[in-house]
Scaffold this motif. Structure first.
Motif, PDB file in Angstrom:
ATOM      1  N   ASN A 126     -24.588 -29.449   6.770  1.00  0.00           N
ATOM      2  CA  ASN A 126     -23.208 -29.929   6.716  1.00  0.00           C
ATOM      3  C   ASN A 126     -23.046 -31.266   7.434  1.00  0.00           C
ATOM      4  OD1 ASN A 126     -22.436 -27.679   5.260  1.00  0.00           O
ATOM      5  ND2 ASN A 126     -21.803 -26.528   7.062  1.00  0.00           N
ATOM      6  N   GLY A 182     -21.831 -34.494   5.570  1.00  0.00           N
ATOM      7  CA  GLY A 182     -20.591 -35.005   6.137  1.00  0.00           C
ATOM      8  C   GLY A 182     -20.733 -36.330   6.850  1.00  0.00           C
ATOM      9  N   LYS A 196     -22.948 -34.861  -0.730  1.00  0.00           N
ATOM     10  CA  LYS A 196     -22.540 -33.576  -1.303  1.00  0.00           C
ATOM     11  C   LYS A 196     -23.717 -32.608  -1.261  1.00  0.00           C
ATOM     12  CE  LYS A 196     -20.605 -31.362  -5.430  1.00  0.00           C
ATOM     13  NZ  LYS A 196     -20.057 -31.558  -6.794  1.00  0.00           N
ATOM     14  N   VAL A 211     -17.562 -30.224   5.757  1.00  0.00           N
ATOM     15  CA  VAL A 211     -17.848 -30.887   4.482  1.00  0.00           C
ATOM     16  C   VAL A 211     -16.728 -30.616   3.484  1.00  0.00           C
ATOM     17  CG1 VAL A 211     -19.414 -31.017   2.509  1.00  0.00           C
ATOM     18  CG2 VAL A 211     -20.339 -30.800   4.826  1.00  0.00           C
ATOM     19  N   ASP A 212     -16.359 -29.353   3.341  1.00  0.00           N
ATOM     20  CA  ASP A 212     -15.368 -28.968   2.342  1.00  0.00           C
ATOM     21  C   ASP A 212     -13.941 -29.158   2.838  1.00  0.00           C
ATOM     22  OD1 ASP A 212     -17.238 -28.183   0.463  1.00  0.00           O
ATOM     23  OD2 ASP A 212     -17.256 -26.089   1.118  1.00  0.00           O
ATOM     24  N   PRO A 224     -11.291 -31.847   5.362  1.00  0.00           N
ATOM     25  CA  PRO A 224     -12.527 -31.442   6.048  1.00  0.00           C
ATOM     26  C   PRO A 224     -12.479 -31.649   7.562  1.00  0.00           C
ATOM     27  CG  PRO A 224     -13.042 -32.678   4.059  1.00  0.00           C
ATOM     28  CD  PRO A 224     -11.560 -32.773   4.235  1.00  0.00           C
ATOM     29  N   THR A 272     -12.282 -26.407  -3.567  1.00  0.00           N
ATOM     30  CA  THR A 272     -12.870 -27.252  -2.529  1.00  0.00           C
ATOM     31  C   THR A 272     -13.007 -28.683  -3.044  1.00  0.00           C
ATOM     32  OG1 THR A 272     -15.137 -26.709  -3.219  1.00  0.00           O
ATOM     33  CG2 THR A 272     -14.149 -25.357  -1.471  1.00  0.00           C
ATOM     34  N   TYR A 273     -12.966 -29.604  -2.125  1.00  0.00           N
ATOM     35  CA  TYR A 273     -13.156 -31.018  -2.436  1.00  0.00           C
ATOM     36  C   TYR A 273     -13.845 -31.676  -1.247  1.00  0.00           C
ATOM     37  CZ  TYR A 273      -8.927 -31.394   0.456  1.00  0.00           C
ATOM     38  OH  TYR A 273      -8.019 -31.284   1.478  1.00  0.00           O
ATOM     39  N   HIS A 274     -14.327 -32.861  -1.453  1.00  0.00           N
ATOM     40  CA  HIS A 274     -14.942 -33.629  -0.376  1.00  0.00           C
ATOM     41  C   HIS A 274     -14.085 -34.850  -0.084  1.00  0.00           C
ATOM     42  CE1 HIS A 274     -19.147 -31.813  -1.408  1.00  0.00           C
ATOM     43  NE2 HIS A 274     -18.325 -30.944  -0.860  1.00  0.00           N
TER      44      HIS A 274
END
Length: 356
Positions: free
Chosen positions: A106, A110, A142, A295-296, A311, A345-347
């Motif tokens: 992560n 991240g 990702k 991350v998410d 995040p 979820t997204y980044h």
């Protein structure tokens, strides 16, 4: 050496390798490759996917990854794929390995370089080098998958960890700086005379005109002062930043409106979002296992209600159950709503005035 050879054929060493050897920190030592397999194990996969390509094989020693990244970035163009090859933790019991590897994975995705320095990974220098390159070029990380040998070979008393993490194009440093300056100019202008600054759209890069979701966060002396955004893409990124800078300052119901004289004490942070994707899970435990802290970004839809956490919120709520329960409470739903809700979820590419 002119080629690498695998059962799938020959791979030519790129002529750029000779150019690279002109750099002071790069030397040519064929013997370091004789017992080091981290390059050659990647080649068959590259042959299968890319078919025909040229290769610059690099084995790193005890070198400053930031310095190496600065050198390698000079040789990267739009046709270049950079691969960092490494195992993760070695020979721990299965659960211990997972607990070591997940924070590491992560932190890499991240772009948390200081945390990634703590990873148990034999190829930590290549990983950090790629992270520094990604940071400079505005790439976004990702996590594609994480496994260890216990998931494949079956023996779980002594396992080795592996992950696949991809970096793709986002915003470069100058584009980030432009957006931060634009957000501040927008606040100064709007809080002074209710107008937005004029932007010459013709001079903007395609990335700044791409329709994307974004959030603008305002912090006063380190404490939250306002945060508003669009989860889904609605308008060009530069407009998204301008509109949400104003909304974060004036329309966040948790705070009184920001005053002009406060701006000198306020730091601006921008989060540029990927489009949320539905996270398919079979049980609450499966959901917890699939979430990636730090991350998410997470969206919970429960009935007609919806709420999201960026995040960054994982830093305040690192426990997955607490994170999800708090997100349920945020929308006015029962704290256990996440067990039976739609989860997306997204980044986010996150940057602020203190990091630029």
């Amino acid at each position: 050496v002119t080629h690498y050879k695998t059962p799938l054929g020959l791979v030519e060493i790129s002529p750029k390798a000779k150019e690279l050897m002109k750099e002071k920190i790069i030397v040519s030592l064929s013997e370091v490759h004789e017992k080091e397999h981290s390059v050659e194990v990647e080649i068959p996969f590259l042959q299968h996917v890319l078919k025909k390509f040229e290769l610059i094989p690099i084995v790193t020693g005890n070198i400053d990854p930031k310095e190496l990244a600065e050198v390698l970035n000079k040789y990267v163009d739009g046709e270049t794929l950079v691969v960092a090859s490494s195992d993760l933790s070695h020979y721990h019991p299965y659960e211990v390995a997972v607990n070591l590897d997940k924070p590491c994975v992560n932190s890499i995705a991240g772009m948390k370089i200081e945390e990634a320095k703590k990873c148990e990974a034999c190829g930590k220098i290549p990983i950090l080098t790629l992270m520094y390159m990604a940071k400079k070029r505005g790439w976004v990380g990702k996590v594609l998958d994480y496994r260890n040998s216990g998931d494949t070979a079956g023996e779980k008393s002594r396992v080795v960890g592996y992950a696949a993490i991809a970096f793709y194009e986002g915003l470069n440093e100058s584009e980030k700086e432009f957006l931060l300056n634009l957000a501040r100019r927008t606040l100064e202008s709007y809080l002074t005379n209710k107008t937005k600054p004029v932007v010459d759209e013709e001079s903007l890069s395609p990335s700044l005109k791409k329709v994307q979701g974004c959030f603008v966060t305002l912090k006063k002396r380190g404490r939250l002062r306002g945060c508003i955004g669009h989860i889904l893409p609605q308008e060009e990124l530069y407009k998204c930043v301008m509109d949400n800078a104003i909304s974060a300052a004036l329309n966040d119901p948790r705070f009184s409106p920001v005053k002009l004289e406060e701006l000198e004490d306020i730091e601006i942070e921008i989060s540029v979002l990927t489009v949320p994707e539905l996270l398919v899970y079979s049980s609450p435990e499966d959901l917890l296992n699939k979430l990636k802290p730090n991350v998410d970004g997470v969206v919970i839809r429960y009935g007609w209600r919806e709420s999201t956490y960026l995040p960054q919120v994982w830093e305040q709520l690192p426990d997955k159950k607490q994170f999800l329960s708090s997100l349920c409470l945020k929308q006015g739903s029962p704290p256990e709503c996440w067990k039976d809700a739609e989860v997306y979820t997204y980044h986010a590419m996150v940057f602020s005035e203190s990091t630029e």
